[in-house]
Design a protein around this motif. Structure first.
Motif, PDB file in Angstrom:
ATOM      1  N   CYS A   2      -9.268   3.881  -1.309  1.00  0.00           N
ATOM      2  CA  CYS A   2      -7.927   4.335  -0.920  1.00  0.00           C
ATOM      3  C   CYS A   2      -7.707   5.805  -1.271  1.00  0.00           C
ATOM      4  O   CYS A   2      -7.080   6.545  -0.506  1.00  0.00           O
ATOM      5  CB  CYS A   2      -6.861   3.467  -1.583  1.00  0.00           C
ATOM      6  N   ALA A  43      -1.293   4.054   4.850  1.00  0.00           N
ATOM      7  CA  ALA A  43      -1.967   2.770   4.653  1.00  0.00           C
ATOM      8  C   ALA A  43      -2.803   2.801   3.377  1.00  0.00           C
ATOM      9  O   ALA A  43      -2.830   1.825   2.604  1.00  0.00           O
ATOM     10  CB  ALA A  43      -2.849   2.440   5.859  1.00  0.00           C
ATOM     11  N   ALA A  57      -0.431   2.472   0.542  1.00  0.00           N
ATOM     12  CA  ALA A  57       0.140   1.123   0.488  1.00  0.00           C
ATOM     13  C   ALA A  57      -0.872   0.115  -0.048  1.00  0.00           C
ATOM     14  O   ALA A  57      -0.540  -0.740  -0.880  1.00  0.00           O
ATOM     15  CB  ALA A  57       0.613   0.700   1.887  1.00  0.00           C
ATOM     16  N   PHE A  58      -2.123   0.200   0.410  1.00  0.00           N
ATOM     17  CA  PHE A  58      -3.159  -0.717  -0.071  1.00  0.00           C
ATOM     18  C   PHE A  58      -3.443  -0.489  -1.555  1.00  0.00           C
ATOM     19  O   PHE A  58      -3.683  -1.436  -2.299  1.00  0.00           O
ATOM     20  CB  PHE A  58      -4.438  -0.552   0.745  1.00  0.00           C
ATOM     21  N   ASN A 112      -0.679  -2.007  -3.470  1.00  0.00           N
ATOM     22  CA  ASN A 112      -0.811  -3.452  -3.370  1.00  0.00           C
ATOM     23  C   ASN A 112      -1.821  -3.975  -4.387  1.00  0.00           C
ATOM     24  O   ASN A 112      -1.581  -4.980  -5.070  1.00  0.00           O
ATOM     25  CB  ASN A 112      -1.240  -3.830  -1.943  1.00  0.00           C
ATOM     26  N   ARG A 136       6.205  -4.643  -1.538  1.00  0.00           N
ATOM     27  CA  ARG A 136       4.753  -4.452  -1.693  1.00  0.00           C
ATOM     28  C   ARG A 136       4.002  -4.844  -0.428  1.00  0.00           C
ATOM     29  O   ARG A 136       3.159  -4.093   0.067  1.00  0.00           O
ATOM     30  CB  ARG A 136       4.249  -5.288  -2.884  1.00  0.00           C
ATOM     31  N   GLU A 137       4.293  -6.011   0.088  1.00  0.00           N
ATOM     32  CA  GLU A 137       3.580  -6.492   1.273  1.00  0.00           C
ATOM     33  C   GLU A 137       4.123  -5.875   2.564  1.00  0.00           C
ATOM     34  O   GLU A 137       3.365  -5.611   3.503  1.00  0.00           O
ATOM     35  CB  GLU A 137       3.678  -8.022   1.364  1.00  0.00           C
ATOM     36  N   THR A 196       5.301  -2.858   3.124  1.00  0.00           N
ATOM     37  CA  THR A 196       4.794  -1.511   3.398  1.00  0.00           C
ATOM     38  C   THR A 196       3.403  -1.568   4.025  1.00  0.00           C
ATOM     39  O   THR A 196       3.098  -0.783   4.932  1.00  0.00           O
ATOM     40  CB  THR A 196       4.745  -0.673   2.109  1.00  0.00           C
ATOM     41  N   ALA A 197       2.578  -2.516   3.565  1.00  0.00           N
ATOM     42  CA  ALA A 197       1.243  -2.667   4.154  1.00  0.00           C
ATOM     43  C   ALA A 197       1.343  -3.109   5.614  1.00  0.00           C
ATOM     44  O   ALA A 197       0.635  -2.583   6.486  1.00  0.00           O
ATOM     45  CB  ALA A 197       0.422  -3.670   3.340  1.00  0.00           C
ATOM     46  N   THR A 227       2.598  -0.100   7.791  1.00  0.00           N
ATOM     47  CA  THR A 227       1.583   0.923   8.090  1.00  0.00           C
ATOM     48  C   THR A 227       0.563   0.399   9.100  1.00  0.00           C
ATOM     49  O   THR A 227       0.091   1.148   9.952  1.00  0.00           O
ATOM     50  CB  THR A 227       0.856   1.378   6.810  1.00  0.00           C
ATOM     51  N   LEU A 228       0.245  -0.903   9.012  1.00  0.00           N
ATOM     52  CA  LEU A 228      -0.637  -1.505  10.022  1.00  0.00           C
ATOM     53  C   LEU A 228       0.020  -1.442  11.395  1.00  0.00           C
ATOM     54  O   LEU A 228      -0.623  -1.074  12.389  1.00  0.00           O
ATOM     55  CB  LEU A 228      -0.949  -2.955   9.653  1.00  0.00           C
ATOM     56  N   THR A 241      -9.608  -2.292   5.424  1.00  0.00           N
ATOM     57  CA  THR A 241      -9.220  -0.993   4.878  1.00  0.00           C
ATOM     58  C   THR A 241     -10.192   0.109   5.293  1.00  0.00           C
ATOM     59  O   THR A 241      -9.817   1.284   5.389  1.00  0.00           O
ATOM     60  CB  THR A 241      -9.144  -1.071   3.336  1.00  0.00           C
TER      61      THR A 241
END
Length: 296
Positions: A44, A82, A85-86, A89, A108-109, A111-112, A115-116, A278
């Motif tokens: 990341c 992303a 965010a990862f 996470n 937390r989830e 935002t992931a 971004t996806l 990722t």
């Protein structure tokens, strides 16, 4: 209404859902999971750095101030977010999960997921731009900048809306039987909805590129210039990389939406599939660099 409000800030609610879907497995991470987590954090950091370099390149080089490269910059920005965010996470998972309130977990989830979604919509925007450029439709004429801003803005507004649906109420906090195994506070119906939307968009993108290739092959030589074809190949490779990296994770989420609770043990290994996904955010800048002398 007050009871629902309290549930959103009740840390015990997280443990209840994880015990129901995962037998509390989140609280006892294995050595292999620690190794994977460390590798993802390092990856990341690399994603953030390389996509930041892409954004700097697009901003500083006047050759990249065309609509196409601005959309590529938008994709790089979504990849950068992303990566962040990862990373967040991973750092907030494991035993830390049980110290979170449901609101914090949804952020937390969410935002992931956002971004996806932004990446998927950015790919769609790029496909639309390529189609416009090839067919010579004058949609980027006098109000070119306004149209680009509106399209990019729409990508992020829709992505944020998709990521926010669970925290706004589309979750399984009042019905454990509807809970996802991979994401224990998410509704299986929400997971299925998101995967369906993404799949339809990706099919639309493939359709657009197929039409573009047909137009190029049947058109006069001046349309199929070397630069046009090179850029078309680049964005097609980017699309292919996205599908290859994310397909296993999409399959896992589809299984999650259809499997009864604790029936599919492979869902407990979902982190490995998301770690592979990722890689997509790291691959895109490498693709730009290998395919473009100016970007290098």
């Amino acid at each position: 209404m007050g009871s629902i409000y309290k549930e959103y800030f009740n840390t015990e609610k997280i443990r209840e859902h994880y015990n129901y879907t995962k037998e509390g497995s989140e609280s006892s991470p294995t050595t292999s999971r620690w190794v994977v987590s460390i590798l993802i954090v390092v990856l990341c950091c690399f994603i953030v750095l390389e996509n930041l370099l892409v954004l700097i390149s697009v901003c500083r080089n006047k050759k990249f101030h065309s609509a196409m490269y601005i959309f590529i910059g938008n994709l790089a920005f979504s990849d950068l977010l992303a990566g962040l965010a990862f990373m967040a996470n991973i750092l907030l998972s494991g035993a830390t999960t049980f110290n979170l309130t449901p609101v914090q977990w949804f952020v937390r989830e969410g935002t992931a997921f956002a971004t996806l979604a932004a990446s998927v919509f950015s790919l769609l925007a790029i496909a639309i731009e390529r189609h416009v450029a090839i067919t010579k439709v004058k949609v980027y004429s006098s109000d070119k900048n306004c149209r680009m801003v509106l399209l990019i803005g729409a990508c992020w507004v829709i992505a944020a809306a998709i990521g926010s649906l669970p925290i706004m109420g589309w979750n399984c906090m009042s019905d454990l039987r509807d809970c996802s195994t991979v994401l224990p506070l998410y509704s299986k119906r929400y997971i299925l909805f998101v995967i369906t939307i993404f799949t339809l968009i990706l099919l639309a993108i493939v359709g657009l590129y197929s039409r573009i290739y047909c137009i190029v092959r049947s058109s006069h030589a001046e349309i199929a210039t070397a630069q046009t074809l090179a850029l078309l190949k680049t964005v097609t490779i980017v699309l292919g990389a996205f599908i290859v990296c994310w397909l296993p994770a999409f399959i896992i989420l589809l299984m999650d939406a259809s499997c009864p609770v604790r029936a599919c043990r492979i869902l407990y290994k979902a982190n490995y599939f998301f770690a592979f996904a990722t890689l997509n955010s790291a691959a895109n800048p490498i693709i730009y660099t290998l395919r473009s002398k100016d970007m290098r």
